[in-house]
Design a protein around this motif. Structure first.
Motif, PDB file in Angstrom:
ATOM      1  N   GLY A  48       0.782  -1.231   0.000  1.00 28.14           N
ATOM      2  CA  GLY A  48       0.000   0.000   0.000  1.00 28.14           C
ATOM      3  C   GLY A  48       0.810   1.275   0.000  1.00 28.14           C
ATOM      4  O   GLY A  48       0.273   2.358   0.261  1.00 28.14           O
ATOM      5  N   ILE A  49       2.116   1.172  -0.283  1.00 23.32           N
ATOM      6  CA  ILE A  49       2.965   2.357  -0.410  1.00 23.32           C
ATOM      7  C   ILE A  49       2.983   2.783  -1.876  1.00 23.32           C
ATOM      8  O   ILE A  49       3.034   1.941  -2.772  1.00 23.32           O
ATOM      9  CB  ILE A  49       4.396   2.063   0.079  1.00 23.32           C
ATOM     10  N   LEU A  50       2.959   4.073  -2.129  1.00 22.36           N
ATOM     11  CA  LEU A  50       2.938   4.594  -3.490  1.00 22.36           C
ATOM     12  C   LEU A  50       4.372   4.709  -4.018  1.00 22.36           C
ATOM     13  O   LEU A  50       5.142   5.553  -3.556  1.00 22.36           O
ATOM     14  CB  LEU A  50       2.259   5.964  -3.504  1.00 22.36           C
ATOM     15  N   PRO A  51       4.768   3.866  -4.987  1.00 18.66           N
ATOM     16  CA  PRO A  51       6.128   3.946  -5.537  1.00 18.66           C
ATOM     17  C   PRO A  51       6.160   4.852  -6.767  1.00 18.66           C
ATOM     18  O   PRO A  51       5.507   4.581  -7.776  1.00 18.66           O
ATOM     19  CB  PRO A  51       6.437   2.491  -5.910  1.00 18.66           C
ATOM     20  N   LEU A  52       6.921   5.926  -6.694  1.00 18.09           N
ATOM     21  CA  LEU A  52       6.971   6.921  -7.760  1.00 18.09           C
ATOM     22  C   LEU A  52       8.400   7.095  -8.260  1.00 18.09           C
ATOM     23  O   LEU A  52       9.358   6.997  -7.486  1.00 18.09           O
ATOM     24  CB  LEU A  52       6.455   8.270  -7.258  1.00 18.09           C
TER      25      LEU A  52
END
Length: 603
Positions: A530-534
């Motif tokens: 659920g972590i946003l990888p950008l």
């Protein structure tokens, strides 16, 4: 479990070892495996193809390990990201099945999705030697489907996205390191490189084995070097440690006298486990911050990987070269081209290693350590002691609240290589791998702070306190309900498939990770938790982030595949810098983000 023509996923980054038997064996995170076991589909970014055309034959000191260490130097640790490495050509037939496995195993160090060899007689022989004659016959029946098509062989440039040519007859032993498996040079250049960089030439330890290089052939060739040294009256000048890759290998090399040979030269045989390769090595010969040199036949050599000390300079090469170097005790010895003094003072030269690839009397059979599962699994209950530090029941991560990330502090901006070992070190910490809260105390212990150059510590921008462990800062912010972000560089999260490198940040409040590029498995693990990888649309945007900046990620309600995300950097003086970031989330993965994790989405 491996067989030609199959597809397998495994919760270990070195699962591609199975490519040595012509299988597409791919390393993934544990959640991926759990979902597949539950009957759910598995997905991976469609990989590109790198063809490695092998000609000639391995001979003399050259070994399968030298193929992959040379390739690591050529392609680098991110050169295989989202790519499959496919070996082909007449040279493949000069490499044993286990040698092919070594090459595919270390394809993980290229960041490759997997690596694979075409089916041949060497694989069939190995299958029969390991009680799988039925699979050998089946593979032989359908061999045409397990090798490159004729048009691939006639025009490989048209069939691969990249093409690499390696003449095995010209290959000499290579040594990579320290600190990265792509820092490569041939053995003939090692001494000069050591002197030029001021590295300690004296070796504190020599280690062979591990999942990468503990086949019967590896052990036999290393023992051939050991026997030469013993016959000349030599003994190891540095601790020589041997890690068999399995109980079957250990019992077989013990029966065939190989263990006795290693012990006679001064070696110590360790347990059949990851051991020093993953940091489970308690050393008393050097201080924690004492610069020292070790040489092994393992697959990884990141700072702190083997013994928890970033001061240890770890070099990787073949088991036979490691064994020869153990007799000399120094990196300045070239066993291929040079001599060393014998006990009588006369020059002694090793001859090239020899050794059969399979035991003449077969492998020792047995089921030591095997415990069958319960006949009725439904009757099994798991009871965890309330005060356990080894096990902890997982609680669901909170769902996304539907709002943009607003003015989040930066916990850490990492500098240089940031592997999963930097994010979540192994070694003694592995005893807590079943207890998320306890193991999270190791979070970012090895990560180098770009603002200070110090590892594992930063500034709590809410209190102004400096030199605070990152995990302590994160716990403080979590208690106050404040999320945070991470900023990183290239190939962020390379190395192990270790999910704790994603779970611990998520548990302690990480909302997004912004980097120049990701390693494949770690990027997927971040998505699963659920972590946003950008990734930065412009890689130079990494330089825009300051220690006291706050970060906003906006437009998350309209998050969609292939649609860039707006990131705002709020400076202490009130100015705001706006940049664009990319992501590789699919519709399903966006669902994981909104649910708080992939497991939440399945509940």
């Amino acid at each position: 479990y491996a067989f030609p023509g199959g597809l397998m996923i495994g919760a270990d980054s070195h699962t591609p070892n199975g490519g040595g038997l012509g299988m597409l064996a791919i390393g993934v995170g544990g959640v991926d495996c759990g979902e597949v076991m539950a009957g759910l589909p598995w997905e991976v970014l469609h990989p590109k193809l790198v063809g490695v055309h092998l000609t000639g034959k391995l001979s003399g000191w050259a070994s399968p390990k030298d193929v992959i260490t040379y390739l690591c130097g050529l392609l680098t640790v991110k050169g295989g990201t989202n790519k499959i490495i496919e070996y082909f050509g007449p040279g493949t037939q000069s490499i044993s099945a286990t040698g092919k496995g070594t090459i595919c195993n270390m394809g993980a160090e290229l960041g490759a999705t997997t690596s694979v060899f075409p089916f041949d007689d060497r694989m069939a022989t190995y299958l029969r030697a390991t009680d799988r004659a039925d699979l050998a016959r089946l593979a032989e029946e359908y061999a045409d489907h397990l090798v490159p098509d004729p048009e691939v062989l006639s025009n490989p440039k048209a069939c691969y996205d990249e093409l690499v040519e390696i003449d095995l007859a010209e290959l000499e032993p290579h040594v990579v390191g320290p600190h990265s498996p792509d820092r490569d040079r041939p053995i003939s250049k090692l001494a000069d490189d050591v002197r030029a960089n001021g590295w300690p030439a004296h070796m504190k330890s020599a280690l062979i084995g591990s999942c990468t290089n503990s086949s019967y052939e590896d052990m036999r060739r290393a023992a051939h070097i050991a026997m030469q040294g013993i016959k000349a009256g030599l003994r190891a000048k540095t601790p020589f440690l041997i890690t068999p890759g399995s109980e079957r290998i250990y019992q077989t090399i013990k029966r065939d006298g190989i263990v006795a040979t290693f012990e006679e030269m001064g070696g110590t045989v360790l347990a059949n486990a990851c051991g020093p390769c993953i940091g489970q090595w308690k050393r008393s010969d050097v201080g924690k911050d004492e610069t020292n040199t070790i040489v092994s036949s393992f697959n990884r050599n990141f700072p702190g990987r083997n013994d928890g000390s970033a001061a240890t300079l770890s070099f990787l090469t073949s088991p036979e070269i490691v064994t020869a170097l153990a007799f000399a005790g120094t990196l300045e010895f070239d066993p291929v081209h040079a001599t060393m003094p014998g006990p009588d003072g006369r020059p002694f030269r090793f001859t090239p290693p020899e050794g059969e690839e399979l035991p003449q009397d077969g492998f020792v059979k047995g089921e030591e350590g095997y415990e069958p599962p319960a006949a009725d699994g439904a009757s099994v209950s798991v009871v965890i002691a309330p005060d356990s530090e080894r096990l902890q029941l997982l609680q669901p991560f909170p769902r996304w609240d539907g709002r943009d990330f607003d003015r989040l502090p930066i916990l850490v901006k990492t500098q240089g290589k940031t592997t999963t070992d930097h994010i979540s070190p192994a070694g003694a910490w592995l005893r807590y791998r079943g207890h998320l809260d306890r193991i999270s105390d190791n979070m970012f212990l090895g990560a180098v702070n770009a603002f200070t150059g110090e590892a594992g510590k930063g500034v709590n921008v809410l209190t102004g306190e400096a030199g605070v462990p990152f995990t302590k800062i994160a716990r403080d912010w979590k208690a106050k309900g404040i999320g945070w972000v991470v900023v990183g560089g290239e190939n962020y999260g390379e190395g192990s498939s270790r999910e704790h490198a994603a779970m611990s940040p998520r548990y302690l409040g990480c909302r997004a990770v912004l980097v120049r590029s990701f390693a494949r498995i770690h990027e997927t693990n971040l998505k699963k938790q659920g972590i946003l990888p950008l990734t930065f649309a412009d890689p130079t945007d990494y330089d825009l982030f300051g220690e006291a900046d706050r970060v906003s990620v906006v437009g998350l309600q309209s998050l969609a595949p292939a649609r860039p995300v707006e990131v705002r950097i709020h400076k202490p003086d009130g100015k705001t810098v706006t940049i664009q970031a990319r992501h590789s989330l699919t519709d399903e993965q966006i669902g994981w983000f909104r649910a708080g994790s992939a497991l939440n989405a399945l509940a």
